[in-house]
Design a protein around this motif. Structure first.
Motif, PDB file in Angstrom:
ATOM      1  N   LYS A 329       0.832  -1.210   0.000  1.00 59.58           N
ATOM      2  CA  LYS A 329       0.000   0.000   0.000  1.00 59.58           C
ATOM      3  C   LYS A 329       0.860   1.249   0.000  1.00 59.58           C
ATOM      4  O   LYS A 329       1.836   1.356   0.754  1.00 59.58           O
ATOM      5  N   ARG A 330       0.496   2.208  -0.839  1.00 55.65           N
ATOM      6  CA  ARG A 330       1.215   3.480  -0.889  1.00 55.65           C
ATOM      7  C   ARG A 330       0.718   4.391   0.236  1.00 55.65           C
ATOM      8  O   ARG A 330      -0.491   4.588   0.396  1.00 55.65           O
ATOM      9  N   PRO A 331       1.614   4.971   1.011  1.00 55.87           N
ATOM     10  CA  PRO A 331       1.180   5.884   2.083  1.00 55.87           C
ATOM     11  C   PRO A 331       0.456   7.104   1.516  1.00 55.87           C
ATOM     12  O   PRO A 331       0.570   7.444   0.332  1.00 55.87           O
ATOM     13  N   ASP A 332      -0.263   7.796   2.391  1.00 60.04           N
ATOM     14  CA  ASP A 332      -1.065   8.935   1.957  1.00 60.04           C
ATOM     15  C   ASP A 332      -0.282  10.237   1.852  1.00 60.04           C
ATOM     16  O   ASP A 332      -0.637  11.099   1.045  1.00 60.04           O
ATOM     17  N   TYR A 333       0.798  10.384   2.646  1.00 60.95           N
ATOM     18  CA  TYR A 333       1.435  11.703   2.690  1.00 60.95           C
ATOM     19  C   TYR A 333       2.880  11.562   3.166  1.00 60.95           C
ATOM     20  O   TYR A 333       3.140  11.009   4.240  1.00 60.95           O
ATOM     21  N   ALA A 334       3.818  12.069   2.365  1.00 61.52           N
ATOM     22  CA  ALA A 334       5.242  12.042   2.718  1.00 61.52           C
ATOM     23  C   ALA A 334       5.595  13.242   3.573  1.00 61.52           C
ATOM     24  O   ALA A 334       5.224  14.382   3.264  1.00 61.52           O
ATOM     25  N   LEU A 335       6.351  12.994   4.642  1.00 65.58           N
ATOM     26  CA  LEU A 335       6.768  14.052   5.567  1.00 65.58           C
ATOM     27  C   LEU A 335       8.202  14.503   5.334  1.00 65.58           C
ATOM     28  O   LEU A 335       8.676  15.431   5.990  1.00 65.58           O
ATOM     29  N   GLY A 336       8.900  13.855   4.406  1.00 64.31           N
ATOM     30  CA  GLY A 336      10.294  14.183   4.144  1.00 64.31           C
ATOM     31  C   GLY A 336      11.202  13.067   4.614  1.00 64.31           C
ATOM     32  O   GLY A 336      10.832  12.251   5.463  1.00 64.31           O
ATOM     33  N   PRO A 337      12.424  12.993   4.091  1.00 62.72           N
ATOM     34  CA  PRO A 337      13.324  11.905   4.445  1.00 62.72           C
ATOM     35  C   PRO A 337      13.966  12.083   5.815  1.00 62.72           C
ATOM     36  O   PRO A 337      14.509  13.142   6.129  1.00 62.72           O
ATOM     37  N   HIS A 338      13.863  11.034   6.629  1.00 67.55           N
ATOM     38  CA  HIS A 338      14.595  10.922   7.901  1.00 67.55           C
ATOM     39  C   HIS A 338      14.193  11.964   8.944  1.00 67.55           C
ATOM     40  O   HIS A 338      14.972  12.269   9.851  1.00 67.55           O
ATOM     41  N   VAL A 339      12.992  12.519   8.851  1.00 66.65           N
ATOM     42  CA  VAL A 339      12.575  13.538   9.824  1.00 66.65           C
ATOM     43  C   VAL A 339      12.271  12.942  11.189  1.00 66.65           C
ATOM     44  O   VAL A 339      12.151  13.657  12.175  1.00 66.65           O
ATOM     45  N   ALA A 340      12.145  11.613  11.261  1.00 64.94           N
ATOM     46  CA  ALA A 340      11.831  10.908  12.515  1.00 64.94           C
ATOM     47  C   ALA A 340      10.503  11.380  13.095  1.00 64.94           C
ATOM     48  O   ALA A 340      10.428  11.880  14.218  1.00 64.94           O
ATOM     49  N   ALA A 341       9.440  11.217  12.318  1.00 68.20           N
ATOM     50  CA  ALA A 341       8.100  11.597  12.762  1.00 68.20           C
ATOM     51  C   ALA A 341       7.646  10.651  13.867  1.00 68.20           C
ATOM     52  O   ALA A 341       7.578   9.443  13.669  1.00 68.20           O
ATOM     53  N   LEU A 342       7.321  11.201  15.043  1.00 66.05           N
ATOM     54  CA  LEU A 342       6.911  10.392  16.190  1.00 66.05           C
ATOM     55  C   LEU A 342       5.534  10.785  16.707  1.00 66.05           C
ATOM     56  O   LEU A 342       4.655   9.958  16.844  1.00 66.05           O
ATOM     57  N   GLY A 343       5.347  12.052  17.038  1.00 70.11           N
ATOM     58  CA  GLY A 343       4.076  12.490  17.615  1.00 70.11           C
ATOM     59  C   GLY A 343       3.004  12.685  16.567  1.00 70.11           C
ATOM     60  O   GLY A 343       3.290  13.086  15.432  1.00 70.11           O
ATOM     61  N   LEU A 344       1.746  12.426  16.942  1.00 69.16           N
ATOM     62  CA  LEU A 344       0.615  12.639  16.042  1.00 69.16           C
ATOM     63  C   LEU A 344      -0.626  12.980  16.852  1.00 69.16           C
ATOM     64  O   LEU A 344      -0.991  12.260  17.788  1.00 69.16           O
ATOM     65  N   ALA A 345      -1.276  14.092  16.498  1.00 67.93           N
ATOM     66  CA  ALA A 345      -2.547  14.464  17.113  1.00 67.93           C
ATOM     67  C   ALA A 345      -3.369  15.230  16.087  1.00 67.93           C
ATOM     68  O   ALA A 345      -2.852  16.110  15.394  1.00 67.93           O
ATOM     69  N   PHE A 346      -4.641  14.889  15.990  1.00 68.06           N
ATOM     70  CA  PHE A 346      -5.535  15.662  15.126  1.00 68.06           C
ATOM     71  C   PHE A 346      -6.005  16.918  15.862  1.00 68.06           C
ATOM     72  O   PHE A 346      -5.954  16.993  17.092  1.00 68.06           O
ATOM     73  N   ALA A 347      -6.467  17.895  15.086  1.00 66.50           N
ATOM     74  CA  ALA A 347      -6.792  19.215  15.626  1.00 66.50           C
ATOM     75  C   ALA A 347      -8.118  19.255  16.366  1.00 66.50           C
ATOM     76  O   ALA A 347      -8.523  20.327  16.828  1.00 66.50           O
ATOM     77  N   ASP A 348      -8.799  18.125  16.479  1.00 64.98           N
ATOM     78  CA  ASP A 348     -10.083  18.091  17.177  1.00 64.98           C
ATOM     79  C   ASP A 348      -9.947  18.680  18.579  1.00 64.98           C
ATOM     80  O   ASP A 348      -9.131  18.233  19.377  1.00 64.98           O
ATOM     81  N   GLY A 349     -10.725  19.701  18.869  1.00 65.79           N
ATOM     82  CA  GLY A 349     -10.704  20.333  20.184  1.00 65.79           C
ATOM     83  C   GLY A 349      -9.689  21.444  20.329  1.00 65.79           C
ATOM     84  O   GLY A 349      -9.699  22.170  21.331  1.00 65.79           O
ATOM     85  N   ALA A 350      -8.797  21.609  19.353  1.00 66.62           N
ATOM     86  CA  ALA A 350      -7.798  22.679  19.436  1.00 66.62           C
ATOM     87  C   ALA A 350      -8.463  24.030  19.186  1.00 66.62           C
ATOM     88  O   ALA A 350      -9.351  24.156  18.343  1.00 66.62           O
TER      89      ALA A 350
END
Length: 441
Positions: A329-350
């Protein structure tokens, strides 16, 4: 004579590795990082490396009065300070915040690979022993600062993810999912953790996350790979590089989705869709492969270790697996090479303003094997009404300045959540701070 040659060769290898550690192997990026971001990133020709590019930012911490730089229209303050390597955050129903003060478990064994890994962790600010502690933060004055900080739970083993589920608090240790009874408003739990399921321990990726599954009856636990590309054989990766589905009452699990080298942050949308951020493979050069944000459904396989970005083969992995290519499966969105993406939160309630009201916040811990470095910031991915990232949109910087003018790491962002008042809390495991981002009033 043969022994002399081997000794000389061994010294040459050690000198080469030492040079890589201190000055970075000369494989600089040939693409701007923006070219490897978004829904249709540029996937360049791989540059296979025997010795990886190493250019990790030295961890120095924040000087007095310094803090990250927020985007226009946003402000920042320290929510809590004096923590010990805070990595992950969880908001309880009453608004209290749990923070996992944690680090990698002790790494046994010798060899050049382990030596390099330990050295890199020390440079990056992750060399100290794990506190193995969850701390409770409470803000009682309404000023966006935690004036209560108390030890909530100990007797843990490199804890990371936390979630409340059916009246119990579940904690993802590095080698097990455990639970303890929970009472609303409690400031400490002294009960001995009860084992739910054992998880694969050891290896390069130690952090385990846990969230409720979309079905509301089970839990999802993320487990990263043991090695870069199954270097020790695929059998050593059993139940790894995957998201596991756990039945807590039955204490059983199965693989929910696979081929995810190191999934870490997981979150559900309002519609109940599962999304995760994933750290991709190393040693293909500074431009490959992109870390990513993607929706995940049961039965998905994202290709690791044989393929990346939906079907590009990694020729280093043998034996190959040609039948998987059409199902990767192809991912939906590239964040860039080697950025080490760890945290994830949607804006609900922000409550940060319209510009930050429909999308995902991603904590990019920062690269160790890219030149120039990438990540070291908090970004925002705008979503469309379709429930997917906006076509053509690039990540928007929310917090920068984690690197000082000399390129040293004052902080590194990890977990991110929305607090009870609509602010954004960000764990910084080098600065030992939890930051709070809010709208300028």
């Amino acid at each position: 004579m043969r022994r002399h040659i081997l000794i000389v060769f061994g010294l040459f290898v050690l000198v080469a590795i030492a040079a890589a550690v201190y000055v970075g192997w000369p494989d600089t990026a040939r693409l701007p990082i923006g070219a490897v971001e978004g829904k249709t990133p540029t996937i360049s020709t791989p540059r296979v490396q025997t010795i990886p590019t190493i250019d990790v930012a030295d961890a120095v911490g924040w000087p007095a009065g310094a803090m990250p730089a927020p985007a226009p229209g946003l402000s920042i303050k320290a929510y809590a300070t004096g923590l010990d390597h805070p990595r992950w955050l969880y908001r309880l129903p009453n608004g209290d915040v749990l923070v996992a003060e944690t680090n990698s478990p002790p790494r046994g064994g010798g060899g050049i690979r382990n030596w390099v890994m330990k050295h890199l962790m020390g440079k990056a600010g992750a060399g100290a022993p794990s506190a193995n502690r969850i701390t409770l933060l409470r803000s009682t004055k309404g000023d966006g600062v935690a004036d209560v900080k108390t030890v909530f739970m100990t007797r843990l083993n490199s804890p990371f993810g936390m979630t409340l589920f059916e009246g119990q608090l579940y904690i993802a240790d590095t080698d097990a999912l455990v639970l303890v009874p929970y009472t609303d408003g409690a400031t400490a739990i002294t009960a001995k953790p009860e084992l739910v399921v054992k998880l694969p321990g050891g290896g390069n990726h130690w952090a385990r996350n846990v969230i409720p599954a979309p079905d509301g009856r089970t839990l999802l636990v993320s487990v990263g790979s043991s090695t870069n590309i199954a270097d020790d054989g695929i059998d050593a990766e059993q139940n790894r590089a995957a998201i596991l589905q756990v039945w807590p009452k039955e204490k059983t699990f199965r693989i929910y989705a696979a081929g995810l080298r190191n999934p870490n942050g997981m979150a559900l949308t309002k519609a109940g869709q599962l999304w995760t951020v994933v750290n991709e493979r190393d040693m293909l050069g500074s431009d490959l492969a992109p870390d990513y944000l993607t929706q995940v459904e049961f039965g998905d396989h994202f290709g690791w270790p044989w393929y990346y970005w939906g079907g590009y083969p990694d020729a280093r992995v043998q034996p190959d697996n040609p039948q998987l290519q059409q199902y990767s499966k192809r991912p939906d969105y590239a964040l860039g090479p080697h950025v080490a993406a760890l945290g994830l939160a949607f804006a609900d309630g922000a409550k940060l303003g319209a510009a930050w009201s429909n999308g995902a916040f991603v904590g990019e811990h920062g690269s160790w094997n890219r030149k120039p470095v990438s990540g070291y910031k908090l970004v925002y991915i705008p979503f469309a009404a379709t429930g997917f990232p906006v076509a053509g949109a690039k990540p928007v910087d929310v917090l920068t300045g984690f690197l000082n003018k000399d390129g040293k790491a004052q902080g590194r962002p990890v977990g991110v959540i929305v607090d009870k008042d609509g602010g954004l809390l960000v764990a910084d495991d080098v600065g030992n701070v939890v930051w709070r981002v809010s709208a300028v009033k």
